[in-house]
Design a protein around this motif. Sequence first.
Motif, PDB file in Angstrom:
ATOM      1  N   LEU A   4       0.845  -1.191   0.000  1.00 57.65           N
ATOM      2  CA  LEU A   4       0.000   0.000   0.000  1.00 57.65           C
ATOM      3  C   LEU A   4       0.882   1.243   0.000  1.00 57.65           C
ATOM      4  N   ILE A   5       0.656   2.126  -0.974  1.00 56.08           N
ATOM      5  CA  ILE A   5       1.449   3.343  -1.153  1.00 56.08           C
ATOM      6  C   ILE A   5       0.584   4.535  -0.774  1.00 56.08           C
ATOM      7  N   VAL A   6       1.049   5.344   0.185  1.00 55.50           N
ATOM      8  CA  VAL A   6       0.230   6.455   0.676  1.00 55.50           C
ATOM      9  C   VAL A   6       0.831   7.817   0.353  1.00 55.50           C
ATOM     10  N   ARG A   7       1.928   7.854  -0.410  1.00 56.84           N
ATOM     11  CA  ARG A   7       2.546   9.131  -0.759  1.00 56.84           C
ATOM     12  C   ARG A   7       1.699   9.857  -1.810  1.00 56.84           C
ATOM     13  N   PRO A   8       1.851  11.181  -1.940  1.00 64.15           N
ATOM     14  CA  PRO A   8       1.053  11.932  -2.923  1.00 64.15           C
ATOM     15  C   PRO A   8       1.421  11.566  -4.361  1.00 64.15           C
ATOM     16  N   GLN A   9       0.501  11.871  -5.279  1.00 69.29           N
ATOM     17  CA  GLN A   9       0.809  11.781  -6.701  1.00 69.29           C
ATOM     18  C   GLN A   9       1.649  12.999  -7.102  1.00 69.29           C
ATOM     19  N   PRO A  10       2.503  12.886  -8.132  1.00 67.06           N
ATOM     20  CA  PRO A  10       2.714  11.720  -8.990  1.00 67.06           C
ATOM     21  C   PRO A  10       3.718  10.716  -8.439  1.00 67.06           C
ATOM     22  N   GLY A  11       4.265  11.004  -7.248  1.00 65.86           N
ATOM     23  CA  GLY A  11       5.229  10.083  -6.665  1.00 65.86           C
ATOM     24  C   GLY A  11       4.655   8.705  -6.408  1.00 65.86           C
ATOM     25  N   ALA A  12       3.352   8.644  -6.066  1.00 68.77           N
ATOM     26  CA  ALA A  12       2.728   7.346  -5.795  1.00 68.77           C
ATOM     27  C   ALA A  12       2.798   6.440  -7.015  1.00 68.77           C
ATOM     28  N   ASP A  13       2.521   6.996  -8.187  1.00 70.06           N
ATOM     29  CA  ASP A  13       2.576   6.185  -9.406  1.00 70.06           C
ATOM     30  C   ASP A  13       4.003   5.754  -9.724  1.00 70.06           C
ATOM     31  N   ALA A  14       4.978   6.626  -9.443  1.00 66.26           N
ATOM     32  CA  ALA A  14       6.377   6.267  -9.685  1.00 66.26           C
ATOM     33  C   ALA A  14       6.786   5.101  -8.787  1.00 66.26           C
ATOM     34  N   THR A  15       6.386   5.162  -7.520  1.00 65.94           N
ATOM     35  CA  THR A  15       6.677   4.055  -6.609  1.00 65.94           C
ATOM     36  C   THR A  15       5.937   2.794  -7.040  1.00 65.94           C
ATOM     37  N   ALA A  16       4.687   2.951  -7.469  1.00 67.01           N
ATOM     38  CA  ALA A  16       3.898   1.797  -7.909  1.00 67.01           C
ATOM     39  C   ALA A  16       4.576   1.084  -9.076  1.00 67.01           C
ATOM     40  N   ALA A  17       5.173   1.854  -9.983  1.00 67.20           N
ATOM     41  CA  ALA A  17       5.863   1.244 -11.119  1.00 67.20           C
ATOM     42  C   ALA A  17       7.054   0.415 -10.645  1.00 67.20           C
ATOM     43  N   ARG A  18       7.771   0.907  -9.638  1.00 63.95           N
ATOM     44  CA  ARG A  18       8.917   0.154  -9.109  1.00 63.95           C
ATOM     45  C   ARG A  18       8.447  -1.087  -8.357  1.00 63.95           C
ATOM     46  N   VAL A  19       7.338  -0.964  -7.644  1.00 63.81           N
ATOM     47  CA  VAL A  19       6.771  -2.110  -6.929  1.00 63.81           C
ATOM     48  C   VAL A  19       6.376  -3.200  -7.923  1.00 63.81           C
ATOM     49  N   THR A  20       5.712  -2.799  -8.994  1.00 66.52           N
ATOM     50  CA  THR A  20       5.286  -3.756 -10.014  1.00 66.52           C
ATOM     51  C   THR A  20       6.483  -4.415 -10.688  1.00 66.52           C
ATOM     52  N   ALA A  21       7.511  -3.608 -10.985  1.00 64.55           N
ATOM     53  CA  ALA A  21       8.713  -4.146 -11.626  1.00 64.55           C
ATOM     54  C   ALA A  21       9.414  -5.164 -10.736  1.00 64.55           C
ATOM     55  N   ALA A  22       9.243  -5.013  -9.422  1.00 60.40           N
ATOM     56  CA  ALA A  22       9.862  -5.950  -8.475  1.00 60.40           C
ATOM     57  C   ALA A  22       9.014  -7.200  -8.264  1.00 60.40           C
ATOM     58  N   GLY A  23       7.873  -7.269  -8.951  1.00 58.63           N
ATOM     59  CA  GLY A  23       7.048  -8.466  -8.880  1.00 58.63           C
ATOM     60  C   GLY A  23       5.971  -8.452  -7.818  1.00 58.63           C
ATOM     61  N   HIS A  24       5.675  -7.271  -7.268  1.00 58.59           N
ATOM     62  CA  HIS A  24       4.655  -7.157  -6.231  1.00 58.59           C
ATOM     63  C   HIS A  24       3.411  -6.454  -6.779  1.00 58.59           C
ATOM     64  N   LEU A  25       2.349  -6.461  -5.991  1.00 56.51           N
ATOM     65  CA  LEU A  25       1.110  -5.779  -6.352  1.00 56.51           C
ATOM     66  C   LEU A  25       1.055  -4.440  -5.631  1.00 56.51           C
ATOM     67  N   ALA A  26       0.898  -3.361  -6.387  1.00 54.48           N
ATOM     68  CA  ALA A  26       0.871  -2.013  -5.817  1.00 54.48           C
ATOM     69  C   ALA A  26      -0.560  -1.496  -5.719  1.00 54.48           C
ATOM     70  N   VAL A  27      -0.870  -0.868  -4.582  1.00 52.93           N
ATOM     71  CA  VAL A  27      -2.160  -0.211  -4.379  1.00 52.93           C
ATOM     72  C   VAL A  27      -1.881   1.208  -3.898  1.00 52.93           C
ATOM     73  N   CYS A  28      -2.394   2.201  -4.615  1.00 48.33           N
ATOM     74  CA  CYS A  28      -2.153   3.600  -4.255  1.00 48.33           C
ATOM     75  C   CYS A  28      -3.350   4.174  -3.490  1.00 48.33           C
ATOM     76  N   MET A  29      -3.074   4.780  -2.348  1.00 47.08           N
ATOM     77  CA  MET A  29      -4.096   5.452  -1.556  1.00 47.08           C
ATOM     78  C   MET A  29      -3.456   6.697  -0.928  1.00 47.08           C
ATOM     79  N   PRO A  30      -3.209   7.742  -1.735  1.00 49.28           N
ATOM     80  CA  PRO A  30      -2.516   8.934  -1.223  1.00 49.28           C
ATOM     81  C   PRO A  30      -3.258   9.579  -0.054  1.00 49.28           C
ATOM     82  N   LEU A  31      -2.499   9.964   0.959  1.00 46.41           N
ATOM     83  CA  LEU A  31      -3.067  10.662   2.109  1.00 46.41           C
ATOM     84  C   LEU A  31      -2.971  12.173   1.964  1.00 46.41           C
ATOM     85  N   PHE A  32      -2.201  12.635   0.960  1.00 45.10           N
ATOM     86  CA  PHE A  32      -2.015  14.062   0.720  1.00 45.10           C
ATOM     87  C   PHE A  32      -2.107  14.350  -0.776  1.00 45.10           C
ATOM     88  N   ALA A  33      -2.460  15.594  -1.097  1.00 41.97           N
ATOM     89  CA  ALA A  33      -2.384  16.098  -2.469  1.00 41.97           C
ATOM     90  C   ALA A  33      -1.401  17.263  -2.471  1.00 41.97           C
TER      91      ALA A  33
END
Length: 217
Positions: A4-33
Motif C-alpha cells: 500500500l502506497i500512501v505518498r502523494p501523486q505523482p510520486g505514488a505512481d512512480a513508486t507503484a511502477a517500481r513495486v510492479t517491476a519488483a514483482g509485487h502488487l501495488a495499491v495507491c491510496m494517497p493521504l495528501f495532495a
Amino acid sequence: MKLLIVRPQPGADATAARVTAAGHLAVCMPLFATHAVAWDLPKIDDFDGLLLTSANALRYAGDKLPLLTGLPLFAVGQNSAEYAQSVGFDVRQVGSAGIESLLEQVDARRLLWLAGEDRTSFAPPPDLHIDCRIVYRSAALPIPDDFHETLMEADYVLLHSARAASRFTSLVEDVQLQKNAISIGALSEKIAQAAGSGWANIRIAKEPTDNDLLSQL
C-alpha cells in the motif's frame, strides 16, 4: 506481496511502477495532495549549487526551473537525482545517507534549496549558506471510505515522509485498528521514528530509494 502506497501523486505512481517491476502488487491510496505555491527566484549568481531533497521541488517549481539548470545539483536520494537528470540538471553528487551526510561532502558554499513547506530540519555545516525557497505544499486528503479494508489487505504500508508516517499512525489510532496487525516499510530511520512503535513489522531502507526499501521487505 500487496504493498500500500500512501505518498502523494505523482510520486505514488512512480513508486507503484517500481513495486510492479519488483514483482509485487501495488495499491495507491494517497493521504495528501501536492500543489505548487508562488515563490520568488533569488539572484542565481549568488549561488554555486542547487540542493534537492525531493523531486517534487522540481515538478512544482514552474517556469523558473529552466533558469536554474546551469547550477550543479546536489540530491538526497537516487530517485530525486534521476528525476533531476531527466529534466536537464547536472547532478554533481547524490547523498544516500541523508541530508547531513551529503552537506558535509559538497564542494559548494552557497546553496539554493527548493523545498516543500513540510521539510526536514537539519543543521548545515557552519561554512555553508543555504537559502530555502518553498515551492510546493501538501494538503491532507479525506480518509477514503475503504481505508480499513484496503489497509488490512496489504502486506506492508510504504511510508515516504515523516509527515505521512505521523498522519498514517493517527488515522490507524483514530479508527481503532490494531497496530500489531499492520506492517510498515519506511524510507528512512526518521520516518520510522515518526510512525512510532507497536507495528507487526517495521522495515527500514538503508538508502532512501524505493528499490532499497523493497529489498528490505
